[in-house]
Design a protein around this motif. Sequence first.
Motif, PDB file in Angstrom:
ATOM      1  N   PRO A  15      -1.075   0.456 -38.422  1.00 28.16           N
ATOM      2  CA  PRO A  15       0.495   1.181 -38.201  1.00 28.16           C
ATOM      3  C   PRO A  15       0.803   1.052 -36.673  1.00 28.16           C
ATOM      4  O   PRO A  15       0.141   0.602 -35.744  1.00 28.16           O
ATOM      5  CB  PRO A  15      -0.269   2.558 -38.487  1.00 28.16           C
ATOM      6  N   TYR A  16       2.221   1.121 -36.420  1.00 26.86           N
ATOM      7  CA  TYR A  16       2.776   1.090 -35.231  1.00 26.86           C
ATOM      8  C   TYR A  16       2.432   2.164 -34.360  1.00 26.86           C
ATOM      9  O   TYR A  16       1.912   3.188 -34.841  1.00 26.86           O
ATOM     10  CB  TYR A  16       4.310   0.990 -35.288  1.00 26.86           C
ATOM     11  N   ARG A  17       2.345   2.093 -33.095  1.00 28.92           N
ATOM     12  CA  ARG A  17       1.834   2.916 -32.086  1.00 28.92           C
ATOM     13  C   ARG A  17       3.027   3.875 -31.741  1.00 28.92           C
ATOM     14  O   ARG A  17       4.297   3.509 -31.661  1.00 28.92           O
ATOM     15  CB  ARG A  17       1.409   2.447 -30.863  1.00 28.92           C
ATOM     16  N   ALA A  18       2.815   5.160 -31.558  1.00 23.14           N
ATOM     17  CA  ALA A  18       3.866   6.325 -31.349  1.00 23.14           C
ATOM     18  C   ALA A  18       4.405   6.149 -29.882  1.00 23.14           C
ATOM     19  O   ALA A  18       5.354   6.671 -29.643  1.00 23.14           O
ATOM     20  CB  ALA A  18       3.304   7.560 -31.729  1.00 23.14           C
ATOM     21  N   TYR A  19       3.722   5.602 -29.048  1.00 22.28           N
ATOM     22  CA  TYR A  19       4.044   5.656 -27.459  1.00 22.28           C
ATOM     23  C   TYR A  19       4.834   4.795 -26.868  1.00 22.28           C
ATOM     24  O   TYR A  19       5.129   4.635 -25.952  1.00 22.28           O
ATOM     25  CB  TYR A  19       2.713   5.786 -26.916  1.00 22.28           C
ATOM     26  N   SER A  98      20.280   5.802 -30.601  1.00 20.72           N
ATOM     27  CA  SER A  98      18.960   5.078 -31.405  1.00 20.72           C
ATOM     28  C   SER A  98      17.673   5.184 -30.416  1.00 20.72           C
ATOM     29  O   SER A  98      17.351   5.011 -29.394  1.00 20.72           O
ATOM     30  CB  SER A  98      19.422   3.606 -31.278  1.00 20.72           C
ATOM     31  N   VAL A  99      16.398   5.513 -31.649  1.00 22.25           N
ATOM     32  CA  VAL A  99      15.283   5.462 -31.180  1.00 22.25           C
ATOM     33  C   VAL A  99      14.688   4.134 -31.573  1.00 22.25           C
ATOM     34  O   VAL A  99      14.668   4.026 -32.759  1.00 22.25           O
ATOM     35  CB  VAL A  99      14.661   6.704 -31.840  1.00 22.25           C
ATOM     36  N   VAL A 100      14.253   3.543 -30.547  1.00 21.76           N
ATOM     37  CA  VAL A 100      13.720   1.953 -30.859  1.00 21.76           C
ATOM     38  C   VAL A 100      12.260   2.093 -30.559  1.00 21.76           C
ATOM     39  O   VAL A 100      11.648   2.191 -29.482  1.00 21.76           O
ATOM     40  CB  VAL A 100      14.521   1.111 -29.974  1.00 21.76           C
ATOM     41  N   LEU A 101      11.561   1.736 -31.715  1.00 21.85           N
ATOM     42  CA  LEU A 101       9.967   1.658 -31.808  1.00 21.85           C
ATOM     43  C   LEU A 101       9.794   0.274 -31.446  1.00 21.85           C
ATOM     44  O   LEU A 101      10.485  -0.743 -31.908  1.00 21.85           O
ATOM     45  CB  LEU A 101       9.516   1.991 -33.095  1.00 21.85           C
ATOM     46  N   LEU A 102       8.908  -0.065 -30.248  1.00 25.01           N
ATOM     47  CA  LEU A 102       8.563  -1.315 -29.833  1.00 25.01           C
ATOM     48  C   LEU A 102       7.241  -1.660 -30.459  1.00 25.01           C
ATOM     49  O   LEU A 102       5.983  -1.014 -30.744  1.00 25.01           O
ATOM     50  CB  LEU A 102       8.464  -1.388 -28.525  1.00 25.01           C
ATOM     51  N   ASP A 103       6.806  -3.114 -30.422  1.00 23.31           N
ATOM     52  CA  ASP A 103       5.649  -3.622 -30.881  1.00 23.31           C
ATOM     53  C   ASP A 103       4.354  -3.262 -29.588  1.00 23.31           C
ATOM     54  O   ASP A 103       4.943  -2.479 -28.820  1.00 23.31           O
ATOM     55  CB  ASP A 103       5.603  -4.972 -30.953  1.00 23.31           C
ATOM     56  N   SER A 108       9.078  -6.301 -27.922  1.00 27.62           N
ATOM     57  CA  SER A 108       9.847  -6.585 -29.061  1.00 27.62           C
ATOM     58  C   SER A 108      10.177  -5.238 -29.921  1.00 27.62           C
ATOM     59  O   SER A 108       9.353  -4.589 -30.255  1.00 27.62           O
ATOM     60  CB  SER A 108       9.227  -7.666 -30.156  1.00 27.62           C
ATOM     61  N   GLU A 109      11.239  -5.136 -30.495  1.00 26.99           N
ATOM     62  CA  GLU A 109      11.671  -4.146 -31.388  1.00 26.99           C
ATOM     63  C   GLU A 109      11.115  -4.302 -32.568  1.00 26.99           C
ATOM     64  O   GLU A 109      11.449  -5.508 -33.102  1.00 26.99           O
ATOM     65  CB  GLU A 109      13.280  -4.215 -31.448  1.00 26.99           C
ATOM     66  N   VAL A 110      10.595  -3.034 -33.335  1.00 31.21           N
ATOM     67  CA  VAL A 110      10.145  -3.486 -34.700  1.00 31.21           C
ATOM     68  C   VAL A 110      10.756  -2.626 -35.344  1.00 31.21           C
ATOM     69  O   VAL A 110      11.040  -3.080 -36.839  1.00 31.21           O
ATOM     70  CB  VAL A 110       8.680  -3.184 -34.528  1.00 31.21           C
ATOM     71  N   LEU A 111      11.155  -1.193 -35.166  1.00 29.93           N
ATOM     72  CA  LEU A 111      12.182  -0.554 -36.108  1.00 29.93           C
ATOM     73  C   LEU A 111      13.267   0.133 -34.979  1.00 29.93           C
ATOM     74  O   LEU A 111      12.791   0.439 -33.862  1.00 29.93           O
ATOM     75  CB  LEU A 111      11.295   0.520 -36.730  1.00 29.93           C
TER      76      LEU A 111
END
Length: 160
Positions: A15-19, A98-103, A108-111
Amino acid sequence: MATTATPQPGAPVDPYRAYNFKLLINGITNGHFTEVSGLEVNIAPLAYREAGNDRVRSVPGQVEYAPVTLHFGLTSSRELWDWVNAAARGTVSRRNVSVVLLDPAGTSEVLRWNMINAWPTRWRGAHLNTLAQEIAIEALTLAYEGLDLEAGGATAPTPA
């Protein structure tokens, strides 16, 4: 001919990391945020009884977007305070946030969650304590009119 591997059923996927995230306001990275909470969509079910039938069906009703709270370190920047203060004085400036989730590497942007036409509804100042050794954290709560989810590499919506 090369084929791309597709995940197999039962294969573990990390899963993606929340931090690893950043926050954009009208497409510009704004401040250092420590937490984003409250991204939520609620669709109220409405009971509907069909004629000549004793069955009650549920149909989708009104969509509601929960307020989002942003937590950030106190700095000398007045940009967010000025946004809140303008709303408190009756001049609401709606912005796309926008809340941008990174790898995991943070490169890199993932979501991306796009909150459409957001505006501040609450500000909470930092808790100050002479015995503490932690960062002073403020909080800003936003209301918004719509929420979109985009997968990696997306661009922010144009400002309203």
